[in-house]
Scaffold this motif. Structure first.
Motif, mmCIF file in Angstrom:
data_model
loop_
_atom_site.group_PDB
_atom_site.id
_atom_site.type_symbol
_atom_site.label_atom_id
_atom_site.label_comp_id
_atom_site.label_asym_id
_atom_site.label_seq_id
_atom_site.Cartn_x
_atom_site.Cartn_y
_atom_site.Cartn_z
ATOM 1 N N ARG A 117 0.818 -1.219 0.000
ATOM 2 C CA ARG A 117 0.000 0.000 0.000
ATOM 3 C C ARG A 117 0.847 1.263 0.000
ATOM 4 O O ARG A 117 0.343 2.347 -0.283
ATOM 5 C CB ARG A 117 -0.937 -0.002 1.210
ATOM 6 C CG ARG A 117 -1.951 -1.135 1.169
ATOM 7 C CD ARG A 117 -2.793 -1.187 2.413
ATOM 8 N NE ARG A 117 -3.522 -2.455 2.508
ATOM 9 C CZ ARG A 117 -4.177 -2.860 3.565
ATOM 10 N NH1 ARG A 117 -4.210 -2.083 4.656
ATOM 11 N NH2 ARG A 117 -4.793 -4.022 3.571
ATOM 12 N N ASP A 118 2.120 1.117 0.319
ATOM 13 C CA ASP A 118 3.051 2.246 0.316
ATOM 14 C C ASP A 118 3.968 2.104 -0.889
ATOM 15 O O ASP A 118 4.696 1.120 -1.005
ATOM 16 C CB ASP A 118 3.871 2.236 1.608
ATOM 17 C CG ASP A 118 4.877 3.372 1.670
ATOM 18 O OD1 ASP A 118 4.999 4.128 0.686
ATOM 19 O OD2 ASP A 118 5.560 3.487 2.706
ATOM 20 N N PRO A 119 3.950 3.058 -1.820
ATOM 21 C CA PRO A 119 4.797 2.924 -3.013
ATOM 22 C C PRO A 119 6.289 2.929 -2.706
ATOM 23 O O PRO A 119 7.088 2.501 -3.543
ATOM 24 C CB PRO A 119 4.412 4.138 -3.856
ATOM 25 C CG PRO A 119 3.817 5.112 -2.902
ATOM 26 C CD PRO A 119 3.146 4.291 -1.838
ATOM 27 N N ARG A 120 6.673 3.376 -1.500
ATOM 28 C CA ARG A 120 8.101 3.434 -1.159
ATOM 29 C C ARG A 120 8.513 2.346 -0.164
ATOM 30 O O ARG A 120 9.620 2.372 0.362
ATOM 31 C CB ARG A 120 8.430 4.803 -0.548
ATOM 32 C CG ARG A 120 8.023 5.978 -1.419
ATOM 33 C CD ARG A 120 8.860 6.084 -2.699
ATOM 34 N NE ARG A 120 8.273 7.085 -3.589
ATOM 35 C CZ ARG A 120 7.664 6.811 -4.715
ATOM 36 N NH1 ARG A 120 7.560 5.561 -5.122
ATOM 37 N NH2 ARG A 120 7.148 7.765 -5.455
ATOM 38 N N SER A 121 7.654 1.374 0.079
ATOM 39 C CA SER A 121 7.963 0.330 1.055
ATOM 40 C C SER A 121 8.927 -0.706 0.469
ATOM 41 O O SER A 121 9.013 -0.870 -0.754
ATOM 42 C CB SER A 121 6.686 -0.376 1.494
ATOM 43 O OG SER A 121 6.202 -1.214 0.446
ATOM 44 N N PRO A 122 9.650 -1.418 1.331
ATOM 45 C CA PRO A 122 10.523 -2.500 0.836
ATOM 46 C C PRO A 122 9.735 -3.566 0.077
ATOM 47 O O PRO A 122 10.227 -4.121 -0.912
ATOM 48 C CB PRO A 122 11.141 -3.066 2.114
ATOM 49 C CG PRO A 122 11.086 -1.937 3.104
ATOM 50 C CD PRO A 122 9.827 -1.201 2.785
ATOM 51 N N GLY A 123 8.504 -3.865 0.541
ATOM 52 C CA GLY A 123 7.695 -4.862 -0.145
ATOM 53 C C GLY A 123 7.361 -4.438 -1.560
ATOM 54 O O GLY A 123 7.412 -5.253 -2.499
ATOM 55 N N THR A 124 7.022 -3.170 -1.736
ATOM 56 C CA THR A 124 6.744 -2.666 -3.081
ATOM 57 C C THR A 124 8.000 -2.701 -3.937
ATOM 58 O O THR A 124 7.951 -3.046 -5.123
ATOM 59 C CB THR A 124 6.180 -1.243 -3.005
ATOM 60 O OG1 THR A 124 4.957 -1.250 -2.254
ATOM 61 C CG2 THR A 124 5.912 -0.691 -4.386
ATOM 62 N N ALA A 125 9.136 -2.362 -3.339
ATOM 63 C CA ALA A 125 10.394 -2.384 -4.096
ATOM 64 C C ALA A 125 10.710 -3.796 -4.586
ATOM 65 O O ALA A 125 11.149 -3.988 -5.731
ATOM 66 C CB ALA A 125 11.530 -1.852 -3.231
ATOM 67 N N ARG A 126 10.483 -4.787 -3.736
ATOM 68 C CA ARG A 126 10.758 -6.172 -4.146
ATOM 69 C C ARG A 126 9.822 -6.602 -5.268
ATOM 70 O O ARG A 126 10.257 -7.216 -6.251
ATOM 71 C CB ARG A 126 10.619 -7.105 -2.940
ATOM 72 C CG ARG A 126 11.750 -6.982 -1.924
ATOM 73 C CD ARG A 126 11.708 -8.106 -0.906
ATOM 74 N NE ARG A 126 10.512 -8.036 -0.064
ATOM 75 C CZ ARG A 126 10.442 -7.361 1.080
ATOM 76 N NH1 ARG A 126 11.505 -6.679 1.523
ATOM 77 N NH2 ARG A 126 9.334 -7.349 1.798
ATOM 78 N N LEU A 127 8.542 -6.277 -5.120
ATOM 79 C CA LEU A 127 7.597 -6.672 -6.161
ATOM 80 C C LEU A 127 7.859 -5.889 -7.448
ATOM 81 O O LEU A 127 7.729 -6.435 -8.551
ATOM 82 C CB LEU A 127 6.163 -6.435 -5.689
ATOM 83 C CG LEU A 127 5.064 -6.933 -6.636
ATOM 84 C CD1 LEU A 127 5.227 -8.419 -6.927
ATOM 85 C CD2 LEU A 127 3.680 -6.642 -6.063
ATOM 86 N N ARG A 128 8.266 -4.659 -7.313
ATOM 87 C CA ARG A 128 8.604 -3.856 -8.486
ATOM 88 C C ARG A 128 9.709 -4.537 -9.291
ATOM 89 O O ARG A 128 9.670 -4.569 -10.525
ATOM 90 C CB ARG A 128 9.041 -2.458 -8.039
ATOM 91 C CG ARG A 128 9.081 -1.419 -9.168
ATOM 92 C CD ARG A 128 9.755 -0.145 -8.686
ATOM 93 N NE ARG A 128 9.094 0.473 -7.557
ATOM 94 C CZ ARG A 128 8.293 1.527 -7.617
ATOM 95 N NH1 ARG A 128 8.035 2.077 -8.779
ATOM 96 N NH2 ARG A 128 7.755 2.038 -6.523
#
Length: 739
Positions: free
Chosen positions: A322-333
């Motif tokens: 839900r946070d575009p700057r989170s580590p989880g988003t970075a990994r999925l990106r």
């Protein structure tokens, strides 16, 4: 008193005026909720005292405002700086300027642009703030011009895939500019939609206003299409054949435009094209686009890629995404790089075809070309709110307060920008939005332009009656608009129908922003007031469609300037129509020159429908009349007779009454006698279409945003048929002769 002062400091109004002389107090719990959305706790007296103290220690003692705005005739107010303070400017181009002692006038002499201002006091305190140096006015339209207003999806050619596309737009511009002498084509918003199915067909509730929707692409115009071979070519041919069937169903079978069906075909075709390697030159152009668009495009494409996995509502995604700057988003990106590249490629391809359409317009001699439309807000679950969460007020929706025509108020379901966050960011989100829309535009229309000054915020879960106005820095918003418009060389049109607080139209006009004047509503409502005034239906319609597929309800009330509604729709005049029942029709010479003048819009009845009574019959059939049908028909008949009499008296209807085509010409002849800088022709009017594109107040009851342009009998007209229409050419000769 403390809470009221705190609200005032943060731009939250504690009362509003639904009509002249009447004031309504905003409920305390609404003020508390709105302040909370601005990061201010006002829930208890202690919290209010703490928040006031924090303001005094923070913003109250700040050396500089969050953003400093300067323009040639308006230096910023820097009187609060301590004696001995020195100023330094880092310019947008990378240079520096040491200004020494505070001299506000010196800031107005800096180059136009977004700079950084630094202040340092003798005691060692320092502060930095964005400095916007803007022109006084937006560019003016180049002379007087006329053009078409059209909803692009409704403009199908024999080549489009079930809905109008950017190839059709380029063709319309090239033909009308050359053959008809038109100067512009004004469009509906082409913003990226929240994907379905079902996709909301309304152009006014998009996922992102920053990037256009690739559903508008003309597949065959993509250069890589010619390079498809083997099974990919066979599959592309199959998709084109299915698109032909889809188009035929709309044009010949009476089917509605089905955006999801169109997108399903185009998306598969685009997947095939994405697999085709780009040529070196095309690859270089694509890389330049990626670099130019930067983080904004990457975020948009990332949202699109994640939405393919987890659905289009980011608020329901797993916590880490839900946070575009989170580590989880970075990994999925990282894992979704291919899909992100696919969506970046689509944005580039759409941008290229928009550029081609604007080139076609200019090459055809159009002085303005494309007029793009900026919707008032975005969908709460879309890409923009995910990528820019700090800029939007969580738990709030914009709308309109209750008034004489809608006691329930309105909730449009669109989250507002936080004015404090915009100022702290130097208005970067707003600047980037405008820059993207103006890339390939000769002008920009701004929906609900009054929102640059204030918006009605409704706390989530509460009725719109329990909202509050929140103030924006109109000077800063207009200065950013003027700067970006001048850089693009584009004019600006503000949709200023509906409730407009005193002074706003004057402020817009002073900055060169054109207004919107609709023929049926240009009357003297104030006993001598000499400018435009929307009626209840005008506000209902022109303010419509930010909600799901349909409408905001009526928003027109007297605005303190002498104007008020005259009232079709049953809201304003309860008495039976008769002589003197309506306000006086303004003479052409009494119209403002700084406007786009039209007979109708996408949210209003077509001219043929109004002339024949089809508009009242439609609303009666759907149960939308505000009063007894006999009264509504009588009122419409009276007002039409009043207008026809006016046209006859002015010699604008020499053909005599009773001829529908002649009456359509006559109302446009009236527009040509006004001093309006731009005269717009609703394209369906040119062929006698009787169906509105959007019927305010409906959702499932009427096919809003899904109808092709049609003739008086409801038979769809292709672009090719429009270009050959004797009725269209006869009407447009009236405007070409004016030129």
């Amino acid at each position: 008193m403390g809470r009221a002062r705190l609200a005032r400091l943060h731009g939250v109004a504690t009362s509003y005026a639904p009509s002249p002389g009447k004031s309504v107090q905003t409920a305390d719990d609404t003020v508390v909720a709105v302040l909370a959305a601005l990061g201010v706790d006002a829930s208890t007296p202690h919290a209010v005292r703490t928040a006031l103290a924090a303001y005094e220690d923070g913003a109250g003692r700040a050396l500089l405002p969050r953003t400093v705005v300067a323009r040639p005739d308006r230096p910023p107010d820097l009187t609060g700086l301590p004696e001995g303070t020195v100023l330094r400017v880092e310019t947008e181009g990378g240079g520096t300027a040491d200004l020494g002692a505070p001299d506000p006038a010196a800031l107005t002499r800096l180059p136009l642009g977004i700079h950084v201002l630094e202040a340092q006091t003798p005691g060692g305190r320092t502060a930095r703030a964005p400095l916007i140096v803007a022109p006084d006015r937006v560019p003016a339209p180049p002379g007087r011009s006329h053009g078409f207003l059209v909803q692009l999806y409704s403009l199908l050619s024999r080549r489009s895939w079930g809905m109008g596309d950017l190839g059709d737009l380029a063709d319309l511009a090239a033909w009308s500019g050359r053959a008809l002498g038109t100067g512009f084509v004004q469009l509906n918003p082409l913003h990226a939609a929240v994907p379905g199915p079902p996709t909301d067909p309304s152009p006014y509730r998009p996922s992102s206003r920053r990037f256009p929707d690739p559903v508008h692409l003309r597949i065959e115009h993509i250069p890589e299409y010619a390079d498809l071979a083997g099974t990919a070519r066979l599959r592309a041919d199959e998709l084109a054949a299915r698109a032909h069937t889809l188009r035929s169903e709309v044009l010949e079978g009476g089917a509605l435009i089905d955006r999801d069906a169109v997108w399903a075909l185009k998306r598969e075709a685009l997947e095939l094209l994405w697999a085709v390697p780009l040529s070196p030159g095309r690859r270089a152009a694509y890389c330049d686009f990626l670099a130019e668009q930067g983080q904004a495009l990457e975020d948009h494409a990332t949202w699109c890629a994640i939405a393919e996995r987890h659905g289009p509502d980011w608020r329901g995604w797993p916590d880490g995404l839900r946070d575009p700057r989170s580590p989880g988003t970075a990994r999925l990106r990282h894992r979704l790089l291919d899909r992100i590249d696919f969506h970046c490629r689509l944005a580039w391809l759409t941008d290229q075809q928009l550029a081609a359409a604007q080139r076609a317009a200019r090459d055809a001699g159009m002085a303005i070309g494309l007029v793009h439309d900026l919707a008032v807000g975005v969908h709460p679950s879309g890409a923009d709110t995910w990528a820019q969460q700090d800029a939007f007020a969580a738990g709030m929706s914009i709308g309109a307060p209750p008034d004489a025509f809608n006691a329930r108020g309105q909730d449009w379901g669109l989250p507002p920008w936080r004015p404090d966050a915009l100022a702290a960011a130097g208005y970067a989100p707003y600047r980037e939005l405008l820059r993207g829309l103006l890339r390939h535009a000769g002008a920009l229309r701004i929906d609900h332009v009054m929102g640059l000054f204030r918006l009605w915020w409704v706390p989530e879960g509460r009725p719109p009656t329990e909202g509050a106005y929140v103030r924006y820095d109109g000077e800063a918003m207009l200065s950013v608009l003027a700067l970006e418009a001048q850089r693009a060389g584009a004019a600006v049109i503000g949709e200023d129908l509906g409730t407009v607080e005193p002074g706003v139209r004057d402020a817009l006009a002073a900055r060169g922003v054109l207004g919107t004047s609709v023929l049926w509503f240009e009357r003297d409502y104030g006993g001598g007031e000499r400018d435009a005034a929307p009626r209840a239906e005008a506000a209902e319609a022109a303010e419509a469609a930010d909600g799901p597929g349909a409408a905001r309800a009526p928003e027109a009330v007297p605005d303190g300037s002498g104007r008020g509604p005259a009232g079709e729709g049953g809201a304003a005049r309860e008495a039976a129509p008769g002589p003197g029942a309506a306000a006086r029709i303004l003479a052409p010479g009494e119209w403002r020159s700084g406007c786009l003048a039209t007979v109708t819009t996408h949210d209003l009845p077509t001219t043929a429908a109004r002339l024949t009574g089809a508009d009242v019959a439609l609303r009666e059939r759907l149960g939308l009349l505000a009063g007894p049908p006999e009264r509504e028909r009588s009122r419409a008949t009276y007002e039409l007779a009043e207008w026809m009499g006016e046209l006859v008296r002015r010699g604008l209807l020499p053909e005599g009454q009773g001829d529908e085509e002649a009456a359509v010409k006559a109302v446009h002849r009236f527009l040509l006698r006004t001093p309006a800088r731009m005269v717009g022709v609703w394209l369906p009017d040119a062929v006698g279409d009787r169906r509105p594109q959007n019927l305010p107040g409906t959702w499932d009851e009427y096919p809003n945003w899904r109808l092709p342009i049609a003739d008086p009998d409801g038979r769809p007209h292709t672009l090719e048929e429009l270009a050959a229409s004797p009725r269209l050419h006869a009407l447009m000769r009236e405007l070409s002769d004016d030129r």
